[in-house]
Design a protein around this motif. Structure first.
Motif, mmCIF file in Angstrom:
data_model
loop_
_atom_site.group_PDB
_atom_site.id
_atom_site.type_symbol
_atom_site.label_atom_id
_atom_site.label_comp_id
_atom_site.label_asym_id
_atom_site.label_seq_id
_atom_site.Cartn_x
_atom_site.Cartn_y
_atom_site.Cartn_z
ATOM 1 N N ALA A 117 0.829 -1.205 0.000
ATOM 2 C CA ALA A 117 0.000 0.000 0.000
ATOM 3 C C ALA A 117 0.867 1.260 0.000
ATOM 4 C CB ALA A 117 -0.928 0.003 1.210
ATOM 5 N N ARG A 118 1.932 1.214 0.787
ATOM 6 C CA ARG A 118 2.841 2.365 0.852
ATOM 7 C C ARG A 118 3.564 2.560 -0.478
ATOM 8 N NH1 ARG A 118 3.951 5.190 5.131
ATOM 9 N NH2 ARG A 118 5.791 6.546 5.211
ATOM 10 N N GLN A 119 3.945 1.463 -1.111
ATOM 11 C CA GLN A 119 4.605 1.565 -2.410
ATOM 12 C C GLN A 119 3.650 2.158 -3.443
ATOM 13 O OE1 GLN A 119 6.059 -2.350 -3.316
ATOM 14 N NE2 GLN A 119 7.780 -2.218 -1.905
ATOM 15 N N ALA A 120 2.383 1.750 -3.393
ATOM 16 C CA ALA A 120 1.394 2.287 -4.329
ATOM 17 C C ALA A 120 1.209 3.788 -4.105
ATOM 18 C CB ALA A 120 0.066 1.549 -4.164
ATOM 19 N N LYS A 121 1.187 4.205 -2.842
ATOM 20 C CA LYS A 121 1.036 5.635 -2.538
ATOM 21 C C LYS A 121 2.263 6.423 -2.985
ATOM 22 C CE LYS A 121 -2.083 5.028 1.405
ATOM 23 N NZ LYS A 121 -2.248 5.155 2.874
ATOM 24 N N LEU A 143 -1.840 12.267 -0.105
ATOM 25 C CA LEU A 143 -0.839 11.203 -0.196
ATOM 26 C C LEU A 143 0.411 11.555 0.614
ATOM 27 C CD1 LEU A 143 -1.151 10.423 -4.008
ATOM 28 C CD2 LEU A 143 -1.655 8.817 -2.165
ATOM 29 N N MET A 144 0.822 12.804 0.551
ATOM 30 C CA MET A 144 2.001 13.230 1.307
ATOM 31 C C MET A 144 1.776 13.082 2.808
ATOM 32 S SD MET A 144 3.109 16.580 -0.933
ATOM 33 C CE MET A 144 3.794 17.344 0.523
ATOM 34 N N THR A 145 0.580 13.398 3.251
ATOM 35 C CA THR A 145 0.259 13.239 4.676
ATOM 36 C C THR A 145 0.347 11.776 5.078
ATOM 37 O OG1 THR A 145 -1.199 15.179 4.638
ATOM 38 C CG2 THR A 145 -1.519 13.589 6.427
ATOM 39 N N ASP A 146 -0.199 10.895 4.254
ATOM 40 C CA ASP A 146 -0.147 9.460 4.548
ATOM 41 C C ASP A 146 1.289 8.951 4.610
ATOM 42 O OD1 ASP A 146 -2.876 9.426 4.605
ATOM 43 O OD2 ASP A 146 -3.119 8.585 2.585
ATOM 44 N N LEU A 147 2.164 9.516 3.772
ATOM 45 C CA LEU A 147 3.560 9.065 3.710
ATOM 46 C C LEU A 147 4.452 9.798 4.707
ATOM 47 C CD1 LEU A 147 3.919 8.873 -0.173
ATOM 48 C CD2 LEU A 147 3.824 6.926 1.397
ATOM 49 N N GLY A 148 3.922 10.829 5.360
ATOM 50 C CA GLY A 148 4.725 11.585 6.318
ATOM 51 C C GLY A 148 5.717 12.524 5.661
ATOM 52 N N GLY A 204 9.054 6.349 1.425
ATOM 53 C CA GLY A 204 8.400 5.352 0.593
ATOM 54 C C GLY A 204 9.296 4.976 -0.568
ATOM 55 N N PHE A 205 8.986 3.872 -1.204
ATOM 56 C CA PHE A 205 9.750 3.446 -2.374
ATOM 57 C C PHE A 205 8.880 2.506 -3.201
ATOM 58 C CE2 PHE A 205 10.568 0.285 0.869
ATOM 59 C CZ PHE A 205 10.531 -0.926 0.188
ATOM 60 N N PHE A 206 9.250 2.334 -4.452
ATOM 61 C CA PHE A 206 8.554 1.375 -5.312
ATOM 62 C C PHE A 206 9.507 0.902 -6.393
ATOM 63 C CE2 PHE A 206 7.709 5.562 -7.077
ATOM 64 C CZ PHE A 206 7.917 5.401 -8.436
ATOM 65 N N LEU A 207 9.159 -0.230 -6.975
ATOM 66 C CA LEU A 207 9.970 -0.833 -8.017
ATOM 67 C C LEU A 207 9.473 -0.343 -9.369
ATOM 68 C CD1 LEU A 207 12.324 -2.851 -8.215
ATOM 69 C CD2 LEU A 207 10.650 -4.664 -8.524
ATOM 70 N N ASP A 208 10.367 0.230 -10.157
ATOM 71 C CA ASP A 208 10.052 0.708 -11.495
ATOM 72 C C ASP A 208 10.867 -0.124 -12.478
ATOM 73 O OD1 ASP A 208 9.295 2.080 -13.711
ATOM 74 O OD2 ASP A 208 9.915 4.059 -13.020
ATOM 75 N N TYR A 217 14.834 0.712 -8.269
ATOM 76 C CA TYR A 217 14.099 1.212 -7.116
ATOM 77 C C TYR A 217 14.050 2.733 -7.156
ATOM 78 C CZ TYR A 217 13.534 -3.209 -4.635
ATOM 79 O OH TYR A 217 13.143 -4.464 -4.264
ATOM 80 N N ILE A 218 12.841 3.287 -7.012
ATOM 81 C CA ILE A 218 12.641 4.724 -6.880
ATOM 82 C C ILE A 218 12.306 5.000 -5.421
ATOM 83 C CG2 ILE A 218 11.387 6.752 -7.673
ATOM 84 C CD1 ILE A 218 13.021 5.344 -9.860
ATOM 85 N N ILE A 219 13.082 5.864 -4.791
ATOM 86 C CA ILE A 219 12.982 6.076 -3.345
ATOM 87 C C ILE A 219 12.606 7.526 -3.066
ATOM 88 C CG2 ILE A 219 14.269 6.020 -1.169
ATOM 89 C CD1 ILE A 219 16.173 4.003 -2.802
ATOM 90 N N LEU A 220 11.581 7.732 -2.235
ATOM 91 C CA LEU A 220 11.194 9.056 -1.770
ATOM 92 C C LEU A 220 11.858 9.271 -0.418
ATOM 93 C CD1 LEU A 220 9.522 11.620 -2.153
ATOM 94 C CD2 LEU A 220 7.585 10.435 -1.110
ATOM 95 N N PHE A 221 12.814 10.185 -0.386
ATOM 96 C CA PHE A 221 13.675 10.366 0.785
ATOM 97 C C PHE A 221 13.461 11.754 1.364
ATOM 98 C CE2 PHE A 221 17.584 11.638 2.879
ATOM 99 C CZ PHE A 221 18.015 10.499 3.529
ATOM 100 N N GLN A 222 13.398 11.830 2.697
ATOM 101 C CA GLN A 222 13.369 13.141 3.350
ATOM 102 C C GLN A 222 14.286 13.104 4.564
ATOM 103 O OE1 GLN A 222 9.557 14.780 4.549
ATOM 104 N NE2 GLN A 222 10.485 16.794 4.867
ATOM 105 N N GLY A 223 15.264 13.999 4.569
ATOM 106 C CA GLY A 223 16.196 14.034 5.683
ATOM 107 C C GLY A 223 17.311 15.045 5.444
#
Length: 488
Positions: A136-140, A156-161, A197-201, A205-211
């Motif tokens: 579910a997280r990968q889909a988001k 979606l951003m709220t759900d993913l933090g 979050g991340f997903f397979l493309d 791997y495509i990774i959404l990173f915050q830090g």
């Protein structure tokens, strides 16, 4: 198999536990039996345990303290507590740590098996739930980098933090190309708080990173099989300024991934993708430039020159289309003085269908070797015909006009020309005109229809058709491919 640890201060009981159950039959391995709870905690820090069976009355450490410490180390570990005393405090302590059950000594084998089965079932349910949550997280994550609606993207951003308001907590997209094995990277990503979050493309791997930058360095340096000369590149995007830029930055990252595969980049290369690529596309050498550059080169020197041109384009962040354009011009130059009309057509197809740059190099080198083996020495009349074409290609030129100028029979000259060059006069004339047009198209200020007239075509649609036939693309497609504005 699931790993089981039993902690009990009675040595004989520990020996007995190994014998009273066929652990393997239930998909279990009795990995650790330990009398000392302090040593057991050390083992838990070093070794993953799925099910802990613990006595609640041990002299070295009281049961409630031990199971609390153990669950602090391994929060997801299943717990079964055992005691020889009817002490509600022990029962309460076990329940507080989410024990599967509380068993009294002496332990009944069937009752222990029943509790182990409950633990096994709970682990399976938890793994399935975690898998569903991850999917579910990968889909988001996939949805948020493709979403164009502001309201849906915000949800979606709220759900993913994900938040763009946190200072020094930059949002980036990261691509990891074809990690092997992928499961290790997936487990690593799932455990990091900075990975939203991340997903397979495909296989990447495509990774959404915050830090912070510190978190980013940690991510890179601690990734499984982290970036080195034996593994695929990791592409790290620049900070994304606003949520609306997520989709455009994802498109840029996908383009860069495709470019890395096309150029067969050295494994382990780390590329920082700029947030806004505004640099101009590198300029390709023209037809006449290439003709001069490769004149007289042997095979080794020609290959060195061609690879050097590709390297220049790669270092300038050129797209694969620009490399194909370079190969096309080289092909036109090589085709000028030999009978490879059919070969050229196939070479154009091979260049356009190549998935990696080495395939293009192979096509061009094959044509070059054919050129060397097929070099022809033209007769004086054919050489003079070629010179007339070079001088008068802008005019309404025909074989008859040239034959009259040379005081020759047109049929005889046509046969002689075909014998020497392997092409008809009209084919040679079209080749020459298109070669000149390729050079002129590099000037964005020149209208395409004007170029058609300048190279001898009064009928623009005919010029378009011949250009497409000769190069595999229209004049406009060629001009757009080298990053030039189209006028007219």
């Amino acid at each position: 198999m699931l790993q089981v640890m039993i902690v009990d201060d009675e040595y004989m009981l520990l020996r007995g536990y190994r014998k009273i159950i066929d652990w393997g039959h239930y998909g279990l391995e009795l990995a650790v039996t330990e009398q000392n709870p302090t040593k057991a905690l050390e083992i838990l820090r070093q070794q993953s345990i799925d099910i802990l069976i613990s006595d609640m009355n041990m002299p070295e450490m009281d049961g409630p303290s031990f199971v609390a410490a153990a669950k602090n180390i391994r929060p997801n570990m299943e717990l079964i507590v055992i005691s020889g005393y009817d002490n509600f405090d022990y029962v309460k302590a076990g329940l507080q740590q989410h024990a599967v059950n509380y068993l009294r000594k002496p332990v009944d084998t069937d009752e222990l098996i029943e509790n182990l089965q409950h633990a096994i079932d709970h682990i399976a349910q938890q793994k399935q739930q975690n898998k569903n949550d991850l999917l579910a997280r990968q889909a988001k994550t996939r949805a948020v980098v493709n979403e164009t609606d502001d309201t849906d993207r915000a949800e979606l951003m709220t759900d993913l933090g994900v938040s763009f308001l946190e200072k020094n907590q930059m949002v980036r997209l990261i691509g990891v190309l074809n990690p092997l094995p992928p499961s290790e990277l997936s487990n690593y990503l799932a455990a990091l708080q900075s990975v939203r979050g991340f997903f397979l493309d495909g296989k990447d791997y495509i990774i959404l990173f915050q830090g912070s930058n510190v978190a980013l360095n940690y991510f890179v340096n601690h990734a499984p099989h982290h970036v080195n000369d034996k593994h695929r590149p990791m592409l790290i995007g620049a900070p994304i300024p606003t949520p609306a830029h997520l989709s455009t930055e994802y498109a840029k990252l996908k383009t860069e991934i495709a470019r890395q595969y096309f150029f067969e980049s050295a494994s382990g290369l780390r590329v920082m993708v700029t947030a806004d690529k505004t640099e101009a596309a590198p300029a390709l050498p023209g037809y006449s430039d290439i003709k001069t550059a490769i004149a007289g080169l042997d095979e080794a020197d020609f290959k060195t020159w061609f690879l050097g041109q590709i390297q220049i384009l790669q270092q300038a962040n050129a797209t694969d289309l620009l490399v194909r354009q370079l190969a096309l011009i080289v092909l036109l130059v090589l085709n000028e003085r030999r009978s490879i009309t059919d070969v050229k057509s196939q070479a154009i197809t091979d260049i356009n269908q190549a998935t990696v740059v080495s395939q293009i190099v192979q096509v061009i080198m094959t044509v070059f070797r054919q050129t060397i083996s097929d070099q022809r020495h033209f007769s004086a009349n054919v050489m003079e015909t070629c010179r007339i074409v070079e001088k008068k290609y802008r005019e309404a030129l025909s074989l008859s006009i040239v034959a009259d100028e040379l005081h020759l029979n047109a049929v005889y000259l046509g046969q002689l020309f075909k014998q020497d060059t392997g092409r008809s006069f009209s084919q040679y004339l079209n080749d020459y005109r298109i070669n000149v047009a390729v050079d002129m198209l590099r000037n964005p200020s020149l209208d395409v229809n004007y170029i058609a007239t300048e190279v001898g075509y009064q009928n623009q649609s005919y010029f378009y058709r011949i250009f497409k036939q000769q190069t595999g693309m229209t004049p406009l497609e060629y001009r757009e491919g080298v990053g030039l504005a189209v006028e007219g």
